[in-house]
Design a protein around this motif. Structure first.
Motif, short mmCIF file in Angstrom:
data_model
loop_
_atom_site.label_atom_id
_atom_site.label_comp_id
_atom_site.label_asym_id
_atom_site.label_seq_id
_atom_site.Cartn_x
_atom_site.Cartn_y
_atom_site.Cartn_z
N MET A 17 0.83 -1.20 0.00
CA MET A 17 0.00 0.00 0.00
C MET A 17 0.86 1.26 0.00
N SER A 18 1.95 1.23 0.78
CA SER A 18 2.77 2.44 0.89
C SER A 18 3.52 2.74 -0.41
N SER A 19 3.93 1.70 -1.17
CA SER A 19 4.61 1.97 -2.44
C SER A 19 3.65 2.58 -3.46
N LYS A 20 2.38 2.17 -3.40
CA LYS A 20 1.38 2.77 -4.28
C LYS A 20 1.19 4.25 -3.93
N LEU A 21 1.18 4.55 -2.64
CA LEU A 21 1.06 5.93 -2.17
C LEU A 21 2.29 6.73 -2.58
N ASP A 22 3.47 6.14 -2.41
CA ASP A 22 4.70 6.83 -2.80
C ASP A 22 4.70 7.16 -4.29
N ARG A 23 4.24 6.24 -5.12
CA ARG A 23 4.16 6.48 -6.57
C ARG A 23 3.23 7.65 -6.87
N ARG A 24 2.10 7.70 -6.17
CA ARG A 24 1.15 8.79 -6.40
C ARG A 24 1.75 10.14 -5.99
N ILE A 25 2.45 10.15 -4.86
CA ILE A 25 3.10 11.38 -4.39
C ILE A 25 4.15 11.83 -5.40
N LYS A 26 4.97 10.87 -5.85
CA LYS A 26 6.01 11.21 -6.84
C LYS A 26 5.37 11.73 -8.12
N TYR A 27 4.31 11.05 -8.58
CA TYR A 27 3.64 11.49 -9.81
C TYR A 27 3.07 12.90 -9.64
N THR A 28 2.41 13.15 -8.53
CA THR A 28 1.81 14.47 -8.28
C THR A 28 2.88 15.55 -8.27
N ARG A 29 3.95 15.31 -7.54
CA ARG A 29 5.03 16.31 -7.46
C ARG A 29 5.67 16.53 -8.83
N LEU A 30 5.89 15.45 -9.56
CA LEU A 30 6.48 15.57 -10.89
C LEU A 30 5.56 16.37 -11.83
N ALA A 31 4.27 16.09 -11.78
CA ALA A 31 3.31 16.82 -12.62
C ALA A 31 3.31 18.31 -12.28
N LEU A 32 3.32 18.62 -10.99
CA LEU A 32 3.35 20.03 -10.57
C LEU A 32 4.66 20.70 -10.98
N GLN A 33 5.77 20.01 -10.80
CA GLN A 33 7.07 20.58 -11.16
C GLN A 33 7.18 20.82 -12.66
N GLU A 34 6.75 19.84 -13.46
CA GLU A 34 6.82 19.99 -14.91
C GLU A 34 5.91 21.13 -15.39
N SER A 35 4.73 21.23 -14.82
CA SER A 35 3.80 22.31 -15.20
C SER A 35 4.39 23.67 -14.84
N PHE A 36 4.97 23.75 -13.67
CA PHE A 36 5.60 24.99 -13.21
C PHE A 36 6.74 25.40 -14.14
N ILE A 37 7.59 24.45 -14.51
CA ILE A 37 8.72 24.74 -15.42
C ILE A 37 8.20 25.20 -16.77
N LYS A 38 7.16 24.55 -17.28
CA LYS A 38 6.57 24.97 -18.57
C LYS A 38 6.10 26.43 -18.51
N LEU A 39 5.46 26.79 -17.41
CA LEU A 39 4.99 28.17 -17.26
C LEU A 39 6.17 29.15 -17.11
N MET A 40 7.23 28.71 -16.44
CA MET A 40 8.41 29.58 -16.29
C MET A 40 9.10 29.83 -17.62
N GLN A 41 8.90 28.94 -18.58
CA GLN A 41 9.47 29.16 -19.92
C GLN A 41 8.78 30.32 -20.62
N GLU A 42 7.54 30.55 -20.23
CA GLU A 42 6.74 31.58 -20.87
C GLU A 42 6.79 32.93 -20.17
N LYS A 43 6.96 32.90 -18.84
CA LYS A 43 6.89 34.15 -18.09
C LYS A 43 7.64 34.02 -16.77
N PRO A 44 7.94 35.16 -16.15
CA PRO A 44 8.67 35.12 -14.88
C PRO A 44 7.80 34.58 -13.74
N LEU A 45 8.46 34.11 -12.70
CA LEU A 45 7.80 33.53 -11.53
C LEU A 45 6.72 34.46 -10.97
N THR A 46 6.99 35.74 -10.92
CA THR A 46 6.06 36.70 -10.32
C THR A 46 4.73 36.79 -11.09
#
Length: 189
Positions: free
Chosen positions: A1-30
């Motif tokens: 059960m915990s490895s399934k949870l860990d995978r979900r956490i990793k996936y969620t963080r990766l999705a958020l990080q990738e989306s954030f980087i894509k937006l930073m390519q277009e405009k500044p953090l602010t």
């Protein structure tokens, strides 16, 4: 059960990080909002807040991961041997190519200047340790030499990333090490 949870956490963080980087390519953090990051990642805001305090926390975690990876790579080589210096530099450049989108973004004008400074200081400290070990053969102060080499190298790498990594990591590594060891003399004929 915990490895399934860990995978979900990793996936969620990766999705958020990738989306954030894509937006930073277009405009500044602010100019980026949490709402935009969540919409692009297809994740709700409450999930974002269960992982990060704010966008600066997200950015810091991305940057800290890169700094940790770079530090581990720098620490695993003997910098005093020229072949290992080239191999180490090539390994670092391969890491940047593998993580091209985030590396190019974080080293761009939309990137955090503090992150760029952290990378330079990390490289400076490693190089300074090497130069201080070989102090008797240095014609000048090791600290100045290290700062000169690191700043030049960072700008070469930024230019290389910005222009689409046309040269191989090995070619750029050899260029950086040649410039660091011999200056411009090998190129003046």
């Amino acid at each position: 059960m915990s490895s399934k949870l860990d995978r979900r956490i990793k996936y969620t963080r990766l999705a958020l990080q990738e989306s954030f980087i894509k937006l930073m390519q277009e405009k500044p953090l602010t100019k980026i909002t949490i709402k935009e990051v969540c919409e692009l990642a297809d994740i709700n805001r409450s999930t974002f807040y269960s992982h990060y305090k704010d966008l600066y926390d997200l950015l810091n975690q991305i940057e800290d991961g890169i700094i940790e990876d770079l530090n581990q790579t720098l620490s695993s080589f003997n910098h005093t041997k020229n072949e290992e210096a080239i191999q180490m530099t090539e390994t670092l450049l391969e890491y940047l190519v593998k993580n091209h989108e985030s590396s190019q973004t974080l080293f761009s004008e939309n990137g955090n200047p503090e992150f760029q400074q952290k990378v330079m200081m990390l490289a400076h400290q490693h190089l300074l340790n090497v130069l201080n070990a070989d102090k008797q053969n240095l014609p000048i102060n090791a600290e100045y030499l290290s700062l000169y080499i690191v700043n030049g190298s960072i700008h070469v790498i930024q230019h290389w990333l910005k222009n689409g990594v046309k040269e191989s990591p090995k070619e750029i590594a050899e260029l950086i090490i040649t410039l660091a060891n011999e200056g411009l003399s090998p190129f003046q004929q």
